[in-house]
Scaffold this motif. Structure first.
Motif, PDB file in Angstrom:
ATOM      1  N   SER A   4       0.958  -1.244   0.055  1.00 34.88           N
ATOM      2  CA  SER A   4       0.107  -0.247   0.104  1.00 34.88           C
ATOM      3  C   SER A   4       0.768   1.155   0.095  1.00 34.88           C
ATOM      4  O   SER A   4       0.321   2.409  -0.335  1.00 34.88           O
ATOM      5  CB  SER A   4      -0.918  -0.043   1.283  1.00 34.88           C
ATOM      6  OG  SER A   4      -0.251   0.043   2.518  1.00 34.88           O
ATOM      7  N   ARG A   7       1.279   1.906  -4.239  1.00 35.47           N
ATOM      8  CA  ARG A   7       0.332   1.821  -4.940  1.00 35.47           C
ATOM      9  C   ARG A   7      -1.062   1.732  -4.511  1.00 35.47           C
ATOM     10  O   ARG A   7      -2.251   2.078  -4.859  1.00 35.47           O
ATOM     11  CB  ARG A   7       0.304   0.590  -6.214  1.00 35.47           C
ATOM     12  CG  ARG A   7       1.778   0.924  -6.828  1.00 35.47           C
ATOM     13  CD  ARG A   7       1.807   1.995  -7.673  1.00 35.47           C
ATOM     14  NE  ARG A   7       0.731   2.230  -8.753  1.00 35.47           N
ATOM     15  CZ  ARG A   7       0.561   3.207  -9.424  1.00 35.47           C
ATOM     16  NH1 ARG A   7       1.390   4.308  -9.360  1.00 35.47           N
ATOM     17  NH2 ARG A   7      -0.348   3.431 -10.341  1.00 35.47           N
ATOM     18  N   ASP A   9      -2.420   2.671  -1.677  1.00 31.24           N
ATOM     19  CA  ASP A   9      -3.406   3.638  -1.095  1.00 31.24           C
ATOM     20  C   ASP A   9      -4.376   4.643  -2.121  1.00 31.24           C
ATOM     21  O   ASP A   9      -4.971   5.372  -1.690  1.00 31.24           O
ATOM     22  CB  ASP A   9      -2.247   4.878  -0.405  1.00 31.24           C
ATOM     23  CG  ASP A   9      -1.956   3.997   0.943  1.00 31.24           C
ATOM     24  OD1 ASP A   9      -2.232   3.103   1.485  1.00 31.24           O
ATOM     25  OD2 ASP A   9      -0.619   4.592   1.219  1.00 31.24           O
ATOM     26  N   ARG A  10      -4.094   4.233  -3.311  1.00 30.12           N
ATOM     27  CA  ARG A  10      -4.719   4.967  -4.376  1.00 30.12           C
ATOM     28  C   ARG A  10      -6.390   4.687  -4.225  1.00 30.12           C
ATOM     29  O   ARG A  10      -6.638   3.515  -4.228  1.00 30.12           O
ATOM     30  CB  ARG A  10      -4.368   4.472  -5.775  1.00 30.12           C
ATOM     31  CG  ARG A  10      -5.243   4.977  -6.656  1.00 30.12           C
ATOM     32  CD  ARG A  10      -4.453   4.678  -8.213  1.00 30.12           C
ATOM     33  NE  ARG A  10      -3.124   5.020  -8.584  1.00 30.12           N
ATOM     34  CZ  ARG A  10      -2.331   4.616  -9.340  1.00 30.12           C
ATOM     35  NH1 ARG A  10      -2.562   3.706 -10.201  1.00 30.12           N
ATOM     36  NH2 ARG A  10      -1.118   5.244  -9.533  1.00 30.12           N
ATOM     37  N   ARG A  13     -10.533   4.465  -9.104  1.00 25.25           N
ATOM     38  CA  ARG A  13     -10.838   5.450 -10.118  1.00 25.25           C
ATOM     39  C   ARG A  13     -12.117   5.248 -10.626  1.00 25.25           C
ATOM     40  O   ARG A  13     -12.597   4.097 -10.626  1.00 25.25           O
ATOM     41  CB  ARG A  13      -9.824   4.987 -11.316  1.00 25.25           C
ATOM     42  CG  ARG A  13      -8.492   5.174 -10.855  1.00 25.25           C
ATOM     43  CD  ARG A  13      -7.899   6.376 -10.389  1.00 25.25           C
ATOM     44  NE  ARG A  13      -6.716   6.311 -10.155  1.00 25.25           N
ATOM     45  CZ  ARG A  13      -5.907   7.299  -9.532  1.00 25.25           C
ATOM     46  NH1 ARG A  13      -6.536   8.367  -9.227  1.00 25.25           N
ATOM     47  NH2 ARG A  13      -4.625   7.068  -9.053  1.00 25.25           N
ATOM     48  N   ASN A 106      -4.931  13.043  -9.927  1.00 23.01           N
ATOM     49  CA  ASN A 106      -4.666  11.472 -10.249  1.00 23.01           C
ATOM     50  C   ASN A 106      -3.280  10.875  -9.925  1.00 23.01           C
ATOM     51  O   ASN A 106      -2.859   9.846  -9.748  1.00 23.01           O
ATOM     52  CB  ASN A 106      -4.616  11.610 -11.901  1.00 23.01           C
ATOM     53  CG  ASN A 106      -6.065  11.530 -12.436  1.00 23.01           C
ATOM     54  OD1 ASN A 106      -7.092  11.566 -11.476  1.00 23.01           O
ATOM     55  ND2 ASN A 106      -6.117  11.721 -13.864  1.00 23.01           N
ATOM     56  N   GLN A 108       0.441   9.756  -8.443  1.00 22.50           N
ATOM     57  CA  GLN A 108       0.680   9.422  -7.000  1.00 22.50           C
ATOM     58  C   GLN A 108       2.156   9.846  -6.778  1.00 22.50           C
ATOM     59  O   GLN A 108       2.860   9.684  -7.833  1.00 22.50           O
ATOM     60  CB  GLN A 108       0.577   7.821  -6.946  1.00 22.50           C
ATOM     61  CG  GLN A 108      -0.914   7.210  -7.094  1.00 22.50           C
ATOM     62  CD  GLN A 108      -1.753   7.589  -5.724  1.00 22.50           C
ATOM     63  OE1 GLN A 108      -1.187   7.256  -4.490  1.00 22.50           O
ATOM     64  NE2 GLN A 108      -2.746   8.516  -5.847  1.00 22.50           N
ATOM     65  N   LYS A 109       2.498   9.965  -5.544  1.00 22.42           N
ATOM     66  CA  LYS A 109       3.845  10.620  -5.359  1.00 22.42           C
ATOM     67  C   LYS A 109       4.705   9.824  -4.466  1.00 22.42           C
ATOM     68  O   LYS A 109       3.909   9.166  -3.457  1.00 22.42           O
ATOM     69  CB  LYS A 109       3.736  11.819  -4.882  1.00 22.42           C
ATOM     70  CG  LYS A 109       3.254  12.885  -6.107  1.00 22.42           C
ATOM     71  CD  LYS A 109       3.180  14.309  -5.669  1.00 22.42           C
ATOM     72  CE  LYS A 109       1.775  14.662  -4.754  1.00 22.42           C
ATOM     73  NZ  LYS A 109       0.651  14.476  -5.509  1.00 22.42           N
ATOM     74  N   SER A 343      -3.346   8.698 -14.183  1.00 24.30           N
ATOM     75  CA  SER A 343      -3.758   7.699 -13.420  1.00 24.30           C
ATOM     76  C   SER A 343      -3.016   6.598 -13.280  1.00 24.30           C
ATOM     77  O   SER A 343      -3.087   5.701 -12.186  1.00 24.30           O
ATOM     78  CB  SER A 343      -5.407   7.144 -13.800  1.00 24.30           C
ATOM     79  OG  SER A 343      -6.303   8.269 -13.877  1.00 24.30           O
ATOM     80  N   THR A 346       3.179   6.913 -10.846  1.00 20.82           N
ATOM     81  CA  THR A 346       3.876   7.470  -9.666  1.00 20.82           C
ATOM     82  C   THR A 346       5.077   8.033  -9.991  1.00 20.82           C
ATOM     83  O   THR A 346       5.870   7.577 -10.800  1.00 20.82           O
ATOM     84  CB  THR A 346       4.139   6.204  -8.765  1.00 20.82           C
ATOM     85  OG1 THR A 346       2.849   5.516  -8.432  1.00 20.82           O
ATOM     86  CG2 THR A 346       4.998   6.505  -7.334  1.00 20.82           C
TER      87      THR A 346
END
Length: 564
Positions: A4, A7, A9-10, A13, A106, A108-109, A343, A346
């Protein structure tokens, strides 16, 4: 790291098409005779490797065919397409600030690099320009129903992802050329100590395949691993998983690829991607594009190295297609691509907005197609052919060219060197700061390097030389200065220490003359002569198998065993 943390925790969509809507055929992975892992039986049914070294080495290395190797590099390479598209067009899709904000949500970091230390960012050149290095990663995570559906191997849903595609994009300081270097996923490297940014778990330094670095805290550890291996400072990373890739491949409308004879990537044992093409050039998209990018059995000697060449051909062809295809100027179609790309992505914290991606895309779009060069790191098999190693000499020669911002295509203009100017300052009055740059995260720093060289300079008459006690990390020793009138002083000092002229660089940001003792000079007070000092490389070695972005005649060699 826990699944998590990168990825998982996303948020869900909305309005994302499922695989059937995208024309996806799940039976593509139901190859005859394939086992549950897809190792010997198919191109890639997914890795069953867990976090540690509990798998059989030969069964998962993806080196020579027939050794129980995994495939799947092709499907990961399709994710490379997503990254390329995101960089090229994501910024142009937005018609207004509201849309930028929507796309920002959209993304992720994650942190750019994990652990302490790390390389020093290169100083700008005399014109204030710096090169740009972006690490492109393809994750094989099965952390969602969509990724499981696209990637198979439901039993791997809880396994930490591997970085099975790794390519470094180097954009020259003047933005005149771009070099892309792939490292095979099974290259044996030292992975430095990394700390998971979310859990705080510390992963000790180890020697493993480079794709396992992603499991040591996330993409920042892969960045740290690349920096230690290559000595190249990496500005950003972009990572993408399975989801959203197929829709972008279809949106391109077909990418022309070529085979030199009929090919059918399938045999009685279930090996193969299912790719079936007749001799010549064909536009491929959707499932067929995936098959092309997955194909190992059928190209050249049935190894992952041949598959990488096919991936390079596809990528270059895709870029040419994007540049000439007028329909991709349609805002609606670009918007759809931007939605899918952001989407799936990352990125590091420094690249975490669409505006920054837009600026990045502007930099990349300045590079002519004819100055794009794609290579594979020169490599050799280990003694047991279980994994890949950097080829001694030629791998570092290729890395050094990128460190020195030299284009791999050999097309950089070279000028006849002007006579060295005379020094303008008496050496006893020349102020130079010496700094220790041997702070390697793998081998550790060598203490006292700045003091030792400063004392050597004092003995040579440079009594105004001083030291900077802070440690930094740099692959190559450099002597930087500001202003053309200082070049004669810098060259004279370099000669006194045995440094080549290539180590002397003018920088717009230099406030004083600074000598950074790099990891190429870890002992002694006279610089050790390097093989490339007399004649620095101006072109990638033949073993890098370079492919030019404008090579429309490139055609994959089909293995006769897989022809019909």
């Amino acid at each position: 790291m826990p699944q998590s943390s990168v990825r998982g925790d996303r948020p869900k969509r909305r309005n994302r098409p499922d695989a059937q809507q995208l024309g996806w055929d799940d039976s593509l992975y139901d190859t005859e005779g394939a086992d549950s892992r897809g190792g010997e039986g198919g191109e890639d049914g997914g890795d069953s490797k867990d976090t540690k070294n509990t798998h059989d080495t030969k069964s998962s290395r993806g080196t020579k065919a027939g050794k129980g190797t995994k495939g799947g590099k092709g499907r990961k390479a399709l994710r490379w397409s997503a990254i390329t598209l995101a960089v090229l067009i994501v910024g142009t899709a937005g018609a207004g600030y509201w849309y930028y904000e929507h796309l920002n949500a959209n993304l992720q970091k994650a942190p750019r690099s994990l652990g302490g230390g790390g390389l020093k960012k290169p100083d700008p050149n005399a014109f204030g320009q710096t090169p740009l290095n972006i690490l492109l990663l393809g994750s094989d995570g099965r952390n969602s129903e969509k990724n499981i559906e696209l990637g198979g191997a439901r039993q791997d849903a809880d396994r930490k992802p591997l970085a099975d595609v790794q390519m470094l994009v180097h954009v020259s300081a003047d933005r005149s050329n771009m070099s892309v270097i792939s490292i095979p996923r099974d290259t044996r490297v030292t992975i430095p100590q990394c700390t998971d940014p979310k859990t705080g778990e510390v992963y000790p330094q180890t020697t493993e395949s480079i794709n396992e670095s992603l499991q040591h805290g996330g993409p920042g550890c892969t960045v740290a691993t690349w920096q230690e291996l290559t000595g190249i400072y990496i500005d950003h990373f972009m990572m993408v998983d399975f989801a959203g890739v197929v829709s972008m491949a279809d949106a391109i409308g077909g990418v022309p690829v070529c085979v030199d004879r009929n090919v059918y990537s399938h045999d009685s044992k279930g090996h193969g991607s299912g790719l079936k093409l007749t001799k010549g050039t064909h536009p491929v998209k959707g499932v067929q594009a995936l098959q092309w990018l997955r194909t190992r059995y059928g190209f050249e000697d049935n190894t992952d190295i041949g598959r990488a060449k096919a991936q390079h051909m596809y990528m270059n062809s895709m870029v040419r297609q994007l540049k000439k295809d007028a329909k991709l100027t349609n805002p609606g179609e670009l918007r759809a691509l931007a939605e899918a790309a952001t989407s799936a992505l990352t990125v590091d914290d420094g690249l975490g907005t669409v505006k920054k991606l837009f600026d990045l895309g502007g930099d990349l779009s300045r590079v002519p197609t004819g100055r794009i060069t794609m290579v594979t790191m020169p490599w050799v098999y280990s003694s047991g052919e279980e994994y890949v190693l950097p080829k001694p000499g030629e791998a570092d020669q290729t890395f050094a060219m990128l460190r020195n911002d030299t284009a791999l295509d050999g097309k950089d203009k070279t000028k006849k060197p002007a006579p060295d100017p005379k020094p303008s300052t008496p050496k006893e009055n020349l102020k130079v700061v010496v700094q220790n740059g041997t702070d390697s995260r793998v081998t550790g720093p060598v203490s006292g390097r700045a003091s030792a060289v400063q004392q050597r300079l004092a003995g040579l008459g440079y009594t105004a030389a001083a030291t900077d006690t802070s440690l930094t990390s740099q692959a190559d020793t450099t002597l930087t200065y500001h202003g053309k009138d200082r070049r004669g002083d810098a060259l004279t000092l370099a000669k006194a220490l045995g440094l080549p002229n290539s180590a002397v660089r003018e920088s717009s940001s230099a406030t004083s003359m600074r000598l950074v003792i790099g990891n190429d000079w870890r002992d002694g007070t006279t610089y050790p002569k390097q093989p490339s000092d007399d004649k620095p490389a101006r072109k990638a070695p033949d073993s890098a198998d370079a492919l030019n972005g404008e090579d429309t005649k490139a055609c994959m060699k089909v293995n006769p065993q897989y022809s019909f």
